[in-house]
Write a protein that holds these residues in place. Structure first.
Motif, PDB file in Angstrom:
ATOM      1  N   THR A 513       0.852  -1.190   0.000  1.00 49.88           N
ATOM      2  CA  THR A 513       0.000   0.000   0.000  1.00 49.88           C
ATOM      3  C   THR A 513       0.889   1.242   0.000  1.00 49.88           C
ATOM      4  OG1 THR A 513      -0.110   0.391   2.385  1.00 49.88           O
ATOM      5  CG2 THR A 513      -1.577  -1.292   1.489  1.00 49.88           C
ATOM      6  N   ASP A 514       0.268   2.396  -0.186  1.00 52.38           N
ATOM      7  CA  ASP A 514       1.010   3.652  -0.060  1.00 52.38           C
ATOM      8  C   ASP A 514       0.623   4.377   1.234  1.00 52.38           C
ATOM      9  OD1 ASP A 514      -1.539   4.353  -0.735  1.00 52.38           O
ATOM     10  OD2 ASP A 514      -0.989   5.773  -2.300  1.00 52.38           O
ATOM     11  N   LEU A 515       0.018   3.620   2.161  1.00 53.87           N
ATOM     12  CA  LEU A 515      -0.363   4.174   3.456  1.00 53.87           C
ATOM     13  C   LEU A 515       0.827   4.070   4.401  1.00 53.87           C
ATOM     14  CD1 LEU A 515      -3.943   2.599   3.720  1.00 53.87           C
ATOM     15  CD2 LEU A 515      -3.347   4.943   3.095  1.00 53.87           C
ATOM     16  N   TRP A 516       1.732   4.992   4.270  1.00 49.62           N
ATOM     17  CA  TRP A 516       2.925   4.983   5.118  1.00 49.62           C
ATOM     18  C   TRP A 516       2.660   5.794   6.376  1.00 49.62           C
ATOM     19  CZ3 TRP A 516       6.339   1.565   5.376  1.00 49.62           C
ATOM     20  CH2 TRP A 516       7.590   1.786   5.965  1.00 49.62           C
ATOM     21  N   LYS A 517       3.649   5.891   7.252  1.00 51.23           N
ATOM     22  CA  LYS A 517       3.446   6.475   8.577  1.00 51.23           C
ATOM     23  C   LYS A 517       3.053   7.942   8.543  1.00 51.23           C
ATOM     24  CE  LYS A 517       6.492   3.178  10.861  1.00 51.23           C
ATOM     25  NZ  LYS A 517       7.728   2.973  11.671  1.00 51.23           N
ATOM     26  N   ASP A 518       3.434   8.646   7.460  1.00 52.78           N
ATOM     27  CA  ASP A 518       3.086  10.073   7.411  1.00 52.78           C
ATOM     28  C   ASP A 518       1.593  10.290   7.184  1.00 52.78           C
ATOM     29  OD1 ASP A 518       3.113   9.067   4.872  1.00 52.78           O
ATOM     30  OD2 ASP A 518       4.066  10.811   3.955  1.00 52.78           O
ATOM     31  N   LYS A 519       0.853   9.220   6.845  1.00 50.02           N
ATOM     32  CA  LYS A 519      -0.600   9.336   6.689  1.00 50.02           C
ATOM     33  C   LYS A 519      -1.329   9.268   8.031  1.00 50.02           C
ATOM     34  CE  LYS A 519      -0.481   9.066   2.097  1.00 50.02           C
ATOM     35  NZ  LYS A 519      -0.951  10.143   1.212  1.00 50.02           N
ATOM     36  N   PHE A 520      -0.608   8.842   9.073  1.00 52.11           N
ATOM     37  CA  PHE A 520      -1.233   8.644  10.380  1.00 52.11           C
ATOM     38  C   PHE A 520      -0.813   9.794  11.292  1.00 52.11           C
ATOM     39  CE2 PHE A 520      -0.703   4.611   8.284  1.00 52.11           C
ATOM     40  CZ  PHE A 520      -1.938   4.002   8.440  1.00 52.11           C
ATOM     41  N   ILE A 521      -1.729  10.743  11.471  1.00 54.31           N
ATOM     42  CA  ILE A 521      -1.440  11.971  12.208  1.00 54.31           C
ATOM     43  C   ILE A 521      -1.959  11.832  13.642  1.00 54.31           C
ATOM     44  CG2 ILE A 521      -1.803  14.467  12.277  1.00 54.31           C
ATOM     45  CD1 ILE A 521      -2.329  14.326   9.250  1.00 54.31           C
ATOM     46  N   ASP A 522      -1.038  11.930  14.608  1.00 55.29           N
ATOM     47  CA  ASP A 522      -1.386  11.825  16.035  1.00 55.29           C
ATOM     48  C   ASP A 522      -2.125  10.523  16.333  1.00 55.29           C
ATOM     49  OD1 ASP A 522      -0.264  14.338  16.503  1.00 55.29           O
ATOM     50  OD2 ASP A 522      -2.144  15.371  16.040  1.00 55.29           O
ATOM     51  N   CYS A 523      -1.685   9.465  15.659  1.00 58.98           N
ATOM     52  CA  CYS A 523      -2.328   8.167  15.856  1.00 58.98           C
ATOM     53  C   CYS A 523      -1.525   7.302  16.841  1.00 58.98           C
ATOM     54  CB  CYS A 523      -2.474   7.428  14.530  1.00 58.98           C
ATOM     55  SG  CYS A 523      -3.645   8.203  13.387  1.00 58.98           S
ATOM     56  N   LYS A 524      -2.198   6.340  17.448  1.00 58.43           N
ATOM     57  CA  LYS A 524      -1.566   5.406  18.371  1.00 58.43           C
ATOM     58  C   LYS A 524      -1.438   4.062  17.663  1.00 58.43           C
ATOM     59  CE  LYS A 524      -1.975   3.690  23.117  1.00 58.43           C
ATOM     60  NZ  LYS A 524      -2.824   3.688  24.358  1.00 58.43           N
ATOM     61  N   LEU A 525      -0.190   3.650  17.370  1.00 63.52           N
ATOM     62  CA  LEU A 525       0.067   2.428  16.609  1.00 63.52           C
ATOM     63  C   LEU A 525       0.597   1.354  17.551  1.00 63.52           C
ATOM     64  CD1 LEU A 525       1.830   4.058  13.505  1.00 63.52           C
ATOM     65  CD2 LEU A 525      -0.604   3.601  13.835  1.00 63.52           C
ATOM     66  N   GLU A 526      -0.103   0.202  17.590  1.00 62.89           N
ATOM     67  CA  GLU A 526       0.303  -0.907  18.451  1.00 62.89           C
ATOM     68  C   GLU A 526       0.372  -2.184  17.621  1.00 62.89           C
ATOM     69  OE1 GLU A 526      -2.552  -1.136  21.577  1.00 62.89           O
ATOM     70  OE2 GLU A 526      -2.147   0.896  22.323  1.00 62.89           O
ATOM     71  N   ASN A 527       1.574  -2.793  17.597  1.00 65.10           N
ATOM     72  CA  ASN A 527       1.775  -4.062  16.878  1.00 65.10           C
ATOM     73  C   ASN A 527       1.309  -3.966  15.414  1.00 65.10           C
ATOM     74  OD1 ASN A 527       2.607  -6.724  16.644  1.00 65.10           O
ATOM     75  ND2 ASN A 527       0.592  -7.551  17.238  1.00 65.10           N
ATOM     76  N   VAL A 528       1.747  -2.904  14.744  1.00 65.25           N
ATOM     77  CA  VAL A 528       1.388  -2.668  13.339  1.00 65.25           C
ATOM     78  C   VAL A 528       2.589  -3.003  12.465  1.00 65.25           C
ATOM     79  CG1 VAL A 528       0.684  -0.944  11.642  1.00 65.25           C
ATOM     80  CG2 VAL A 528      -0.264  -0.884  13.966  1.00 65.25           C
ATOM     81  N   SER A 529       2.356  -3.676  11.338  1.00 60.92           N
ATOM     82  CA  SER A 529       3.460  -4.068  10.438  1.00 60.92           C
ATOM     83  C   SER A 529       3.166  -3.632   9.009  1.00 60.92           C
ATOM     84  CB  SER A 529       3.678  -5.581  10.499  1.00 60.92           C
ATOM     85  OG  SER A 529       2.512  -6.271  10.075  1.00 60.92           O
ATOM     86  N   TRP A 530       4.251  -3.290   8.298  1.00 62.31           N
ATOM     87  CA  TRP A 530       4.166  -2.908   6.881  1.00 62.31           C
ATOM     88  C   TRP A 530       5.031  -3.848   6.060  1.00 62.31           C
ATOM     89  CZ3 TRP A 530       3.833   0.874  10.629  1.00 62.31           C
ATOM     90  CH2 TRP A 530       2.777   1.809  10.501  1.00 62.31           C
ATOM     91  N   HIS A 531       4.507  -4.326   4.923  1.00 62.13           N
ATOM     92  CA  HIS A 531       5.246  -5.220   4.033  1.00 62.13           C
ATOM     93  C   HIS A 531       5.115  -4.708   2.594  1.00 62.13           C
ATOM     94  CE1 HIS A 531       5.519  -8.135   7.335  1.00 62.13           C
ATOM     95  NE2 HIS A 531       4.217  -7.927   7.536  1.00 62.13           N
ATOM     96  N   GLU A 532       6.247  -4.626   1.901  1.00 61.05           N
ATOM     97  CA  GLU A 532       6.269  -4.229   0.478  1.00 61.05           C
ATOM     98  C   GLU A 532       5.556  -2.899   0.256  1.00 61.05           C
ATOM     99  OE1 GLU A 532       4.777  -7.338  -1.990  1.00 61.05           O
ATOM    100  OE2 GLU A 532       5.825  -8.913  -0.896  1.00 61.05           O
TER     101      GLU A 532
END
Length: 694
Positions: A513-532
């Motif tokens: 996907t193109d949903l990288w970390k800069d798309k998540f503004i003031d978000c709380k990320l727990e046990n999240v993984s990105w592949h390809e």
């Protein structure tokens, strides 16, 4: 013994003397020699093509209709030119050479050779037209691959014109000292090599650098092409055929539009090697766009140097062989192989620069000779540039500089303003529509659901998404606020203008996907993984292949056709000055109609009208620039003026683009004033219709 070529000489009206007689009295050593001056030959040495032919015994087929023989017409024209010279004036060697060269080109005729050269040089001019559109077409896609900011996109567009500006100046100056053909071959080679490299460049810096050098190469095509072709044309056809040559720039715009339209939206035409090397369809277009330059480069290897340039540089034998080739090629194609090229000597002046280079070439090592020649060449080029401001050329250069600058400032400025204004109107319509149709979802709970349809123009607040799947969909203009994503699965996502704000995301997986970390503004990320994941901005806009940009460019290029045809047909009848001045003043009137344009269709119609009228002005400007300068300064002057044209293009496109969405009054008034000034100055230029190429 009788001279076997006697019957093939070109006769003056009344059968008096040679068409290329000596301009001085006597006709001794300084006169122009002909075949008859050679020692007598044996009877069987005569050409088989001339055997049994006696022109004096043949009846001219138009005699009964009272139609003058072409040779009589040429003789009358030459006599009129000789009579127009003030009595008692002593003409210089260069003036003498100019008159004889014009007579030689008249006898060589206009035929197969000129048409072949027309195609080859036209492709080089077409390559220049393509270069002006390449960056504009690839930017919507390239900005995603190269992650370009607005400032970087603007810099890329200006850099291409900067390279073309420097290239026009450098190659124009070198063409007057090194040769038209040689410089054009080197310039096109540079363009092809760096256009090829730019298609593979993965970073912004390399892409910018390669496009700069590609523009530097193609910048030499316009000044050299017009100079080169004009020196193979006789006076009566020069204005018309140089105007027809201008059509190739229009064809270049159409070619670029069609190929971009057909290639860039085809995402499958590329390949990738991991995430580090991407070769998308827009890169294929960059390669295809270089084809006209490649074909022209191949064709130039079979074309000769300009004989006028060679004569100016005291290379008599080479020039004679080329002129004979032109003569024989044309007359054989017309079914008259018995026509013999009768000129045996053309007086070529010896210049001081040639002697200097010859002396240096016999001394020192190879490196020393190269250094001396390079330094000498630079000095000669700069000296030639300075000579454009000499007393006899100062006013001409000033007037033409004003005309070139005013025309380019308005033309290129509006060429950028038209599509940008259309995009602005589109965005306004879209934003107004989105405000009406945007859906707001509040407090929804979605569990174990598979989203296999696109999401567009939505706002989701305080939602809960448990064990949901988002697979192979497009998310456009969607905002998730204060929402919970738990045990979700995102795969093959394309997004545009989409953000997650103040969301909690747990045990969620993102794949391709193109949903990288800069798309998540003031978000709380727990046990999240990105592949390809596609990092950066590869797909961050679905508008990357908007058909409108191709359509607008295609219509603008096609609208040039009527202006080209009209100017070509009337260039000799109306005159260059009236065409330039009239077209610029009419173009100024067209700009005022833009005040009445409030829709996309109206702006496109005004663009077509403006481009069609301004095409005639461009044709006249390019023709008169060729004709007002002597051979030794022609390419230099054209290169300098074309460089000023590119400078005006940089200023015009930057200024006009900055007012899009703010006001259209200033761009319209600026273009109007520039065109009025240029048109009035153009009316002060001398008429060059009956002017022998100096």
């Amino acid at each position: 013994m009788a001279d076997p070529y006697q019957n093939n000489r070109y006769q003056q009206q009344g059968g008096g003397g040679d068409a290329y007689g000596s301009y001085g009295e006597g006709g001794g050593q300084d006169g122009y020699a002909y075949q008859g001056d050679y020692p007598a030959q044996e009877e069987d040495a005569a050409s088989d093509a001339t055997e049994g032919h006696d022109e004096e015994d043949q009846m001219y087929e138009g005699e009964y209709q009272g139609i003058p023989h072409p040779d009589e017409v040429k003789a009358a024209q030459r006599a009129a030119r000789a009579k127009s010279r003030p009595a008692g004036n002593v003409i210089s060697e260069l003036e003498e050479l100019s008159e004889q060269y014009e007579e030689i080109m008249e006898d060589c005729g206009h035929g197969r050779f000129q048409w072949t050269l027309f195609i080859v040089l036209g492709l080089a001019l077409m390559a220049d037209g393509v270069e002006c559109f390449v960056v504009a077409f690839v930017l919507p896609s390239a900005e995603k691959d190269l992650c370009l900011s607005n400032a970087e996109k603007g810099m890329l567009g200006l850099t291409v014109f900067l390279g073309m500006m420097v290239g026009a100046f450098v190659w124009g100056g070198l063409a007057d000292k090194v040769g038209r053909r040689r410089c054009l071959i080197v310039a096109l080679t540079i363009n092809c090599v760096f256009a090829f490299l730019s298609s593979f460049a993965q970073g912004y810096g390399f892409f910018l650098f390669f496009r700069l050098l590609s523009g530097f190469g193609i910048g030499g095509s316009v000044p050299i092409v017009y100079t080169y072709f004009s020196e193979f044309l006789q006076m009566g056809k020069r204005g018309e055929y140089l105007s027809w040559l201008c059509m190739f720039w229009m064809i270049g715009g159409i070619y670029a539009s069609f190929t971009a339209w057909g290639i860039i939206p085809r995402y499958g035409w590329g390949f990738s090697m991991g995430t580090e090397f991407q070769f998308h369809s827009w890169r294929v277009f960059v390669l295809v766009a270089a084809l006209p330059a490649i074909i022209s480069l191949v064709g130039l290897t079979f074309m000769p140097e300009s004989p006028r340039f060679l004569l100016e540089n005291a290379k008599h034998d080479e020039a004679w062989m080329i002129l004979k080739r032109v003569h024989d090629t044309n007359w054989r194609a017309k079914g008259q192989p018995e026509k013999v090229f009768t000129v045996t000597h053309i007086k070529a002046p010896k210049t001081a620069e040639d002697e200097f280079i010859e002396i240096q070439s016999a001394t020192g090592t190879a490196i020393q000779r190269w250094a001396v020649r390079s330094a000498t060449l630079c000095k000669l080029v700069l000296k030639n540039v300075v000579s454009l401001l000499s007393a006899e050329l100062r006013i001409t250069t000033l007037f033409l500089a004003i005309i070139w600058f005013c025309m380019a400032f308005s033309y290129y400025g509006l060429s950028v303003w038209f599509p940008d204004m259309i995009k602005h109107l589109q965005n306004e319509e879209y934003e107004a529509r989105v405000k009406v149709i945007t859906k707001v979802f509040h407090g929804e709970r979605v569990e174990r659901f598979r989203f296999n349809f696109s999401l567009e123009n939505q706002i989701h607040r305080e939602g809960e998404y448990i064990r949901d799947e988002f697979i192979n969909i497009e998310i456009k203009s969607v905002t998730f606020e204060d929402s919970l994503f738990e045990d979700c699965y995102f795969k093959d996502i394309r997004s545009s203008n989409t953000v997650f704000r103040n969301c909690t995301i747990r045990s969620t997986e993102f794949i391709n996907t193109d949903l990288w970390k800069d798309k998540f503004i003031d978000c709380k990320l727990e046990n999240v993984s990105w592949h390809e994941n596609k990092r950066g901005c590869h797909l961050d806009a679905v508008e990357e292949n908007d058909v409108l940009i191709y359509l607008v460019s295609f219509l603008g290029s096609l609208a040039v056709l009527p202006g080209n045809i009209v100017s070509a047909l009337f260039m000799e009848k109306v005159g260059r000055v009236k065409i330039i001045g009239g077209s610029m003043l009419v173009s100024a009137g067209c700009t005022f109609l833009l005040f009445l344009s409030f829709s996309q269709a109206a702006i496109i119609a005004m663009q077509c009208l403006f481009c069609g009228v301004s095409a005639a002005a461009w044709n006249g400007i390019e023709v008169v620039t060729v004709e007002l300068y002597p051979t030794s300064k022609r390419a230099t002057a054209f290169g300098l003026l074309n460089a000023m044209c590119k400078l005006a293009a940089i200023l015009g496109s930057s200024i006009f683009a900055s007012f899009v969405g703010i006001t259209k009054v200033i761009p319209i008034l600026l273009s109007f004033v520039a065109l009025i000034c240029g048109g009035l100055v153009a009316l002060k230029l001398p008429d060059t219709r009956e002017k022998i190429l100096q």
